[in-house]
Scaffold this motif. Structure first.
Motif, short mmCIF file in Angstrom:
data_model
loop_
_atom_site.label_atom_id
_atom_site.label_comp_id
_atom_site.label_asym_id
_atom_site.label_seq_id
_atom_site.Cartn_x
_atom_site.Cartn_y
_atom_site.Cartn_z
N UNK A 380 0.94 -1.43 0.16
CA UNK A 380 0.08 -0.06 0.01
C UNK A 380 0.88 1.26 -0.12
N UNK A 381 0.48 2.26 -0.89
CA UNK A 381 1.31 3.36 -0.88
C UNK A 381 0.20 4.55 -0.92
N UNK A 447 -3.30 -2.55 12.66
CA UNK A 447 -1.74 -2.75 12.00
C UNK A 447 -1.85 -2.38 10.57
N UNK A 448 -0.90 -1.38 10.35
CA UNK A 448 -0.76 -0.87 9.15
C UNK A 448 0.71 -1.18 8.57
N UNK A 449 1.47 -1.85 9.65
CA UNK A 449 2.78 -2.03 9.40
C UNK A 449 3.36 -2.68 7.95
N UNK A 450 4.57 -2.55 7.69
CA UNK A 450 4.96 -3.42 6.39
C UNK A 450 4.63 -3.08 5.09
N UNK A 451 4.24 -1.67 4.96
CA UNK A 451 3.71 -1.18 3.71
C UNK A 451 4.88 -0.03 2.99
N UNK A 452 4.09 0.77 2.44
CA UNK A 452 5.02 1.96 2.00
C UNK A 452 4.21 3.40 2.06
N UNK A 453 3.58 3.38 3.38
CA UNK A 453 2.67 4.39 3.67
C UNK A 453 3.55 5.67 3.90
N UNK A 454 2.98 6.81 3.54
CA UNK A 454 3.61 8.32 3.77
C UNK A 454 3.05 9.13 4.62
#
Length: 571
Positions: A380-381, A447-454
């Motif tokens: 996810x980005x 838990x939104x960990x280990x994505x590419x969230x900015x």
């Protein structure tokens, strides 16, 4: 009260009082009776102290004896076998021990139900000739094994059998499946092996074979079956045989933790009233079938830990009763669908460990009843939408809205397996990989960990006062940690590591006294770690990374290092 007075006199009529000790029970004032004690506030009789009196029981006409849920110990008395009129006997949930055999039932030819369950030191004889014909027997949690009890075969009227957790390591006898009256069979939690024959012509409506060593294909079961639970065995092959017959009465189908494979059949209109479906931890491949949309009554859908691919089917939005979707640990692609926000009953959504891309749609914030939202380990980005003040259940510190335990480790009417791990879900908890256990129904997690969230942590996060676990680690988040993070006063686990957060640690973080796990490592934080018992109790690795932080448990900050005192008289 007259009703109490009459009940006590009825009790007295079953006693042999050779010396007239209870003659005082002729008066109308119960509180003056010998052996009776009354409440000072209500006037009701609350205790009978008769143990010191030379009384004998006269129970030859007793039909039902229930001594369950006490602290009885010792052996089962042989005198029970003299109660010739007894029809129901329940000694369950005690601490009884010794051997129970035909000598305990000499005259009990009228006995219909027998429950000795959860007396773990009670040994049940395997082969004997009972004088009775039972309709229901429960020996769960007793020492029945290692062999399957042969005397069960003599019970030609048996409708309910519970031998769960009974230390049986034998192969299931063929005669078990041919008992014509058997409707409920619960033999979970043993090491019973063998294959299951075609059951379509039997009377079995409820079958719990969980946590055994059964193998072979999934058996055919009757068209009017209601609950089929086969968790934790070695069943293999396809499940297409299930759809050879329409099952209008099937409510629960649990096939998780087996070796089943192939595509999930697209014929779910054959099970129109299904309430809970669990296919987790098998080897299913292919797409999630669009015919799931026919399951208009389904509440829980478990598909975790398979090899499913493609996107979530659009027809799934038709299942408006869904409270749980767990498709984590697969190979799903595409974006998180915006229609997910229309699932207004959703409490548990796990999309963890797939290949999803794109953004976190703001429609997710329409899930006002959500308690567990896991989107971790995807691609996810995007920024995190700032609308988490809509999560009314996560905003509440009350426990009344907690997840229904039935969605995870359900307790069924005839199953006596308790506190078992049903392997329904996998998630990050306190920095480690954990699996769903019986207390997951108490969990409130994001838990939104280990994505590419900015971007920043949304300010609306501070509204989730009931949240117990927050994991935003291993993303590309920037900015400051929100100053009001201390409002998340129920947090037990917080992981913000491996991001690009800067600035100081908010002083309010020290006010979360329930915090049991914290990881702020590998960020750009600076300044002094706020003083408070909670934050100083964590290891230095909690704050490791750049050298901008100081203070206990790290080295002291420069301003806290005392300068040497000047010598007296120096200028």
């Amino acid at each position: 009260m007259e009703s109490e007075r009459e009940a006590l006199r009825s009790f007295k009529s079953g006693l042999v009082d050779e010396h007239g000790i209870l003659s005082s029970w002729r008066s109308d004032e119960c509180c003056e009776w010998d052996g009776a004690e009354c409440s000072n506030t209500t006037g009701h009789v609350i205790t009978l102290q008769l143990s010191y009196l030379p009384l004998r029981g006269n129970l030859i006409n007793l039909r039902s004896l229930d001594l369950s849920y006490n602290q009885l110990n010792g052996s089962v008395p042989l005198s029970i076998g003299q109660l010739s009129e007894l029809e129901d006997l329940d000694l369950s949930h005690n601490f009884l021990e010794g051997l129970v055999s035909e000598s305990h039932f000499i005259k009990l030819d009228k006995l219909k139900t027998l429950d000795l369950s959860f007396n773990s030191f009670l040994h049940i004889a395997i082969d004997w000739s009972p004088p009775f014909q039972l309709s229901r027997v429960s020996l769960a949690g007793c020492n029945v094994g290692p062999y399957f009890p042969k005397w069960i075969r003599t019970q030609t009227n048996l409708s309910s059998l519970d031998l769960s957790d009974a230390d049986i390591t034998d192969e299931a006898p063929k005669w078990l499946w041919s008992m014509s009256t058997l409707e409920q069979v619960v033999i979970a939690g043993n090491q019973i092996s063998g294959t299951i024959p075609n059951l379509s012509s039997t009377s079995i409506l409820y079958m719990d074979l969980c946590f055994n060593q059964f193998s072979g294909p999934i058996p055919l079961f009757p068209a009017n079956a209601s609950n089929i639970l086969l968790i934790g065995n070695m069943f293999s092959g396809s499940i297409s045989s299930i759809f050879e017959t329409r099952h209008d009465h099937l409510r629960v189908l649990v096939l998780s933790n087996n070796q089943l494979s192939g595509e999930v059949p697209n014929r779910w209109e054959k099970l129109p009233n299904l309430y809970s479906l669990n296919l987790a931890y098998n080897n299913f491949s292919g797409e999630i079938p669009s015919s799931f949309g026919n399951l208009l009554n389904v509440v829980a859908l478990h598909m975790h830990g398979n090899n499913l691919s493609s996107e979530l089917p659009y027809n799934l939005k038709l299942c408006q009763e869904l409270r749980l979707i767990d498709v984590g640990g697969n190979k799903l692609t595409g974006e998180i669908p915006t229609w997910i926000g229309q699932m207004h009953n959703m409490q548990f959504l796990n999309l963890r460990g797939n290949k999803l891309h794109g953004s976190i749609p703001p429609e997710v914030c329409h899930l006002t009843n959500i308690q567990v939202l896991d989107l971790s380990i995807n691609n996810l980005f995007s920024i995190i939408p700032d609308c988490f003040n809509n999560f009314t259940v996560l905003a509440s510190k009350k426990t009344t809205n907690y997840l229904d335990p039935f969605l995870f480790a359900p307790t069924y009417p005839y199953s006596t397996i308790v506190n078992k791990h049903y392997g329904y879900s996998s998630f990050q908890w306190k920095g480690k990989e954990s699996e769903c256990e019986e207390n997951l129904n108490l969990l409130k997690l994001i838990d939104f960990s280990s994505n590419r969230l900015i971007g920043n942590i949304p300010k609306s996060f501070s509204y989730m006062k009931g949240l117990k676990s927050l994991n935003l680690s291993r993303n590309s988040l920037t900015g400051y940690i929100i100053p009001d993070i201390g409002k998340l006063e129920m947090l037990d686990s917080l992981d913000l590591s491996h991001n690009q957060f800067s600035g100081q640690i908010p002083t309010s973080l020290a006010e979360i006294y329930s915090l049991g796990f914290l990881d702020l490592s590998n960020n750009n934080l600076s300044g002094k770690i706020p003083t408070g018992t909670q934050l100083q109790s964590f290891k230095a690795s909690t704050y490791a990374g750049k050298d901008g932080l100081c203070g206990d448990p790290l080295p002291k900050c420069p301003e806290d290092i005392l300068k040497p005192s000047p010598i007296w008289g120096e200028t």
